[in-house]
Design a protein around this motif. Structure first.
Motif, PDB file in Angstrom:
ATOM      1  N   MET A   1      -3.767  -4.495  -6.297  1.00  0.00           N
ATOM      2  CA  MET A   1      -2.674  -5.464  -6.263  1.00  0.00           C
ATOM      3  C   MET A   1      -1.911  -5.319  -4.948  1.00  0.00           C
ATOM      4  N   SER A   2      -1.673  -6.430  -4.263  1.00  0.00           N
ATOM      5  CA  SER A   2      -0.969  -6.399  -2.999  1.00  0.00           C
ATOM      6  C   SER A   2       0.497  -6.049  -3.209  1.00  0.00           C
ATOM      7  N   ARG A   3       1.161  -5.605  -2.137  1.00  0.00           N
ATOM      8  CA  ARG A   3       2.565  -5.233  -2.240  1.00  0.00           C
ATOM      9  C   ARG A   3       3.427  -6.439  -2.598  1.00  0.00           C
ATOM     10  N   LYS A   4       3.085  -7.614  -2.049  1.00  0.00           N
ATOM     11  CA  LYS A   4       3.853  -8.830  -2.333  1.00  0.00           C
ATOM     12  C   LYS A   4       3.801  -9.174  -3.809  1.00  0.00           C
ATOM     13  N   ARG A   5       2.615  -9.098  -4.374  1.00  0.00           N
ATOM     14  CA  ARG A   5       2.460  -9.420  -5.791  1.00  0.00           C
ATOM     15  C   ARG A   5       3.104  -8.354  -6.666  1.00  0.00           C
ATOM     16  N   LEU A   6       3.077  -7.104  -6.204  1.00  0.00           N
ATOM     17  CA  LEU A   6       3.633  -6.008  -6.989  1.00  0.00           C
ATOM     18  C   LEU A   6       5.145  -6.133  -7.119  1.00  0.00           C
ATOM     19  N   TRP A   7       5.852  -6.404  -6.005  1.00  0.00           N
ATOM     20  CA  TRP A   7       7.310  -6.475  -6.093  1.00  0.00           C
ATOM     21  C   TRP A   7       7.762  -7.703  -6.880  1.00  0.00           C
ATOM     22  N   LYS A   8       7.001  -8.767  -6.836  1.00  0.00           N
ATOM     23  CA  LYS A   8       7.330  -9.939  -7.646  1.00  0.00           C
ATOM     24  C   LYS A   8       7.153  -9.627  -9.131  1.00  0.00           C
ATOM     25  N   PHE A  54      12.858  -3.643  -4.945  1.00  0.00           N
ATOM     26  CA  PHE A  54      13.601  -3.956  -3.720  1.00  0.00           C
ATOM     27  C   PHE A  54      12.999  -3.232  -2.514  1.00  0.00           C
ATOM     28  N   CYS A  55      12.599  -1.990  -2.706  1.00  0.00           N
ATOM     29  CA  CYS A  55      12.008  -1.218  -1.607  1.00  0.00           C
ATOM     30  C   CYS A  55      10.629  -1.764  -1.217  1.00  0.00           C
ATOM     31  N   LEU A  56       9.890  -2.307  -2.185  1.00  0.00           N
ATOM     32  CA  LEU A  56       8.562  -2.839  -1.904  1.00  0.00           C
ATOM     33  C   LEU A  56       8.607  -4.235  -1.283  1.00  0.00           C
ATOM     34  N   ARG A  57       9.726  -4.919  -1.439  1.00  0.00           N
ATOM     35  CA  ARG A  57       9.796  -6.307  -0.982  1.00  0.00           C
ATOM     36  C   ARG A  57       9.638  -6.449   0.513  1.00  0.00           C
TER      37      ARG A  57
END
Length: 289
Positions: A1-8, A54-57
């Motif tokens: 899972m990509s970081r973008k998808r994870l923080w969402k 928030f940190c992953l965003r």
């Protein structure tokens, strides 16, 4: 899972878990040997989820940069308050609460967040607390759960929020919240948020939304929160006024009886039916004695 998808995904999970009070208690201060709610130093599980998201965003994407300045200004004032606080340890944990709330706020105003998914996540997160609230109202008690962050409540225990009528004590619906008024506030926000959703082509979604609104609206009544009742009454009045006197020049009859306004009728009908069956308890909330 990509970081973008994870923080969402974590942001939506945070909204879904927001009603639950699971926390780690780091310390506690009593007053005269009695438990004091504001003397508890704790970290909520949902706060950790918000901070991780928030940190992953990464770099935020929103237009109004002055929002950041306002939040930084608030943090500066709170940090100064912590510095001069008598109990700086308790004040520090309050600062953590403010930080997690600000993180969630900045996540929600990010333009990459799907508002529709956010509303559904928040509304579905209140389904289990609503069912729990009805059980509490029926059996006049609620069990404790450390993992779910639920405190034991009983209608016969002094300090529990109840309705007193005819010498009997009827427990108000707590759900998973520390107080029925807080529960009522969450329900009002969820109901109004669901109204903001435009009609979708999916038939299943258009069936789920009225059912969800009926559950949340009926549960709102048994919280017996007068402030929440006032909020929903004002909101319903504004919505009905907008239907009767629309901004665009349309036939009022067609606007009022439009199928797209079915959700509004569901909420109003649910409120009326629940008030009818609990009318003695509801009217007692307006009795000064």
């Amino acid at each position: 899972m990509s970081r973008k998808r994870l923080w969402k995904s974590l942001t939506l999970l945070c909204l879904f878990l927001l009603p639950w009070q699971t926390h780690w208690l780091a310390g506690q201060i009593d007053i005269a040997g009695l438990d004091w709610e504001f003397g508890k130093a704790r970290i909520y599980a949902v706060e950790l989820v918000a901070i991780i998201a928030f940190c992953l965003r990464g770099r935020p994407v929103f237009q109004r940069l002055e929002i950041k300045r306002v939040i930084f200004g608030i943090f500066a004032a709170v940090f100064l308050s912590v510095t001069f606080s008598i109990r700086s340890d308790l004040a520090f944990f309050q600062l953590l609460h403010l930080a997690s709330a600000s993180a969630l706020f900045l996540l929600l105003i990010d333009e990459r967040i799907d508002r529709r998914q956010a509303i559904w996540a928040f509304a579905f997160g209140l389904v289990i607390p609503s069912v729990l609230g009805w059980l509490q109202f029926v059996v006049d008690s609620s069990g404790a759960s450390t993992w779910l962050g639920l405190a034991a409540q009983n209608a016969q225990t002094l300090g529990t929020s109840v309705i007193e009528i005819g010498g009997e004590r009827v427990m108000r619906a707590y759900g998973s919240f520390p107080h029925p008024n807080v529960f009522g506030g969450f329900l009002v926000v969820a109901i109004l948020a669901l109204f903001q959703l435009k009609k979708e082509g999916s038939r299943s979604v258009e069936v789920i939304r009225p059912c969800l609104l009926a559950l949340l609206s009926s549960t709102l009544v048994i919280t017996f929160s007068r402030s929440a009742w006032l909020a929903i009454a004002i909101s319903m009045s504004v919505l009905v006024y907008r239907l009767m006197f629309p901004i665009k020049k349309k036939c009022p009859d067609r606007v009022i009886f439009s199928p797209s306004n079915f959700s509004l009728y569901v909420v109003m009908l649910s409120l009326v039916i629940t008030v009818f069956f609990t009318r003695d308890l509801v009217f007692s909330r307006f009795n000064p004695s």
